[in-house]
Write a protein that holds these residues in place. Structure first.
Motif, short mmCIF file in Angstrom:
data_model
loop_
_atom_site.label_atom_id
_atom_site.label_comp_id
_atom_site.label_asym_id
_atom_site.label_seq_id
_atom_site.Cartn_x
_atom_site.Cartn_y
_atom_site.Cartn_z
N VAL A 60 -7.76 7.84 -71.83
CA VAL A 60 -7.01 9.09 -71.81
C VAL A 60 -7.88 10.12 -71.11
N LEU A 61 -7.37 10.70 -70.02
CA LEU A 61 -8.15 11.67 -69.25
C LEU A 61 -7.61 13.08 -69.41
N GLN A 62 -6.35 13.24 -69.77
CA GLN A 62 -5.74 14.57 -69.95
C GLN A 62 -4.84 14.52 -71.17
N PRO A 63 -4.69 15.44 -71.97
CA PRO A 63 -5.31 16.75 -72.08
C PRO A 63 -6.68 16.69 -72.76
N TYR A 64 -7.02 15.59 -73.40
CA TYR A 64 -8.35 15.41 -73.97
C TYR A 64 -8.94 14.15 -73.36
N LYS A 65 -10.19 13.86 -73.63
CA LYS A 65 -10.85 12.71 -73.03
C LYS A 65 -11.20 11.70 -74.12
N LEU A 66 -10.72 10.45 -73.91
CA LEU A 66 -10.95 9.44 -74.93
C LEU A 66 -10.82 8.05 -74.30
N VAL A 67 -11.68 7.13 -74.73
CA VAL A 67 -11.56 5.72 -74.39
C VAL A 67 -11.54 4.99 -75.73
N LYS A 68 -10.57 4.09 -75.90
CA LYS A 68 -10.46 3.38 -77.17
C LYS A 68 -10.18 1.91 -76.90
N ASP A 69 -11.01 1.05 -77.51
CA ASP A 69 -10.79 -0.39 -77.44
C ASP A 69 -9.97 -0.78 -78.66
N GLN A 70 -8.80 -1.38 -78.43
CA GLN A 70 -7.86 -1.68 -79.52
C GLN A 70 -8.34 -2.83 -80.40
N ARG A 71 -9.09 -3.77 -79.85
CA ARG A 71 -9.53 -4.92 -80.63
C ARG A 71 -10.61 -4.54 -81.62
N SER A 72 -11.62 -3.84 -81.13
CA SER A 72 -12.80 -3.57 -81.96
C SER A 72 -12.80 -2.18 -82.56
N ALA A 73 -11.80 -1.37 -82.27
CA ALA A 73 -11.68 0.00 -82.78
C ALA A 73 -12.82 0.89 -82.28
N TRP A 74 -13.43 0.54 -81.15
CA TRP A 74 -14.49 1.34 -80.56
C TRP A 74 -13.86 2.53 -79.84
N GLU A 75 -14.47 3.71 -79.98
CA GLU A 75 -13.98 4.92 -79.31
C GLU A 75 -15.14 5.65 -78.66
N SER A 76 -14.82 6.34 -77.57
CA SER A 76 -15.81 7.17 -76.89
C SER A 76 -15.09 8.38 -76.30
N SER A 77 -15.78 9.49 -76.25
CA SER A 77 -15.20 10.69 -75.64
C SER A 77 -15.69 10.86 -74.20
N ASP A 78 -16.23 9.78 -73.62
CA ASP A 78 -16.74 9.82 -72.25
C ASP A 78 -16.02 8.78 -71.38
#
Length: 117
Positions: A60-78
């Motif tokens: 997700v690049l807009q309106p906020y920034k997020l990367v999420k892996d659905q399998r492992s529930a890993w998230e990052s704001s970069d």
């Protein structure tokens, strides 16, 4: 192939032989087509429809920034870091997830066999 074809439709042995050969060829063709389809399925693997919600990882690049892996529930704001190749966090998370899944599978197999830990 263990295919037996018997034909007694006609009085003539020669005509029965021709009919039997035609039936045999059609059976062999069906077997060859099934083998080819099986090989194609093996090469392709599991086909997953590219539908909403079927993604492994979301960026997700807009309106906020997020990367999420659905399998492992890993998230990052970069997300830009991930897109530029900084994947150490997600790789580690996916490897831990795979290890946990393998441990669960082994435990389930042990429970089915009646082996206690």
């Amino acid at each position: 192939t263990r295919i037996n074809i018997k034909c007694t439709q006609e009085r003539s042995q020669l005509q029965n032989k021709k009919i039997a050969m035609t039936l045999l060829k059609s059976q062999l063709l069906v077997i060859a087509q099934e083998q080819r389809a099986s090989e194609i399925r093996d090469i392709r693997g599991d086909a997953v429809e590219a539908a909403w919600g079927a993604q492994i990882r979301n960026y997700v690049l807009q309106p906020y920034k997020l990367v999420k892996d659905q399998r492992s529930a890993w998230e990052s704001s970069d997300p830009m870091g991930c897109l530029e190749g900084d994947l150490e966090g997600v790789i580690g998370s996916v490897l831990r997830w795979k290890s946990e899944e393998e441990q669960k599978r082994v435990m389930e197999e042990m429970e089915k066999e009646g082996i206690s830990s």
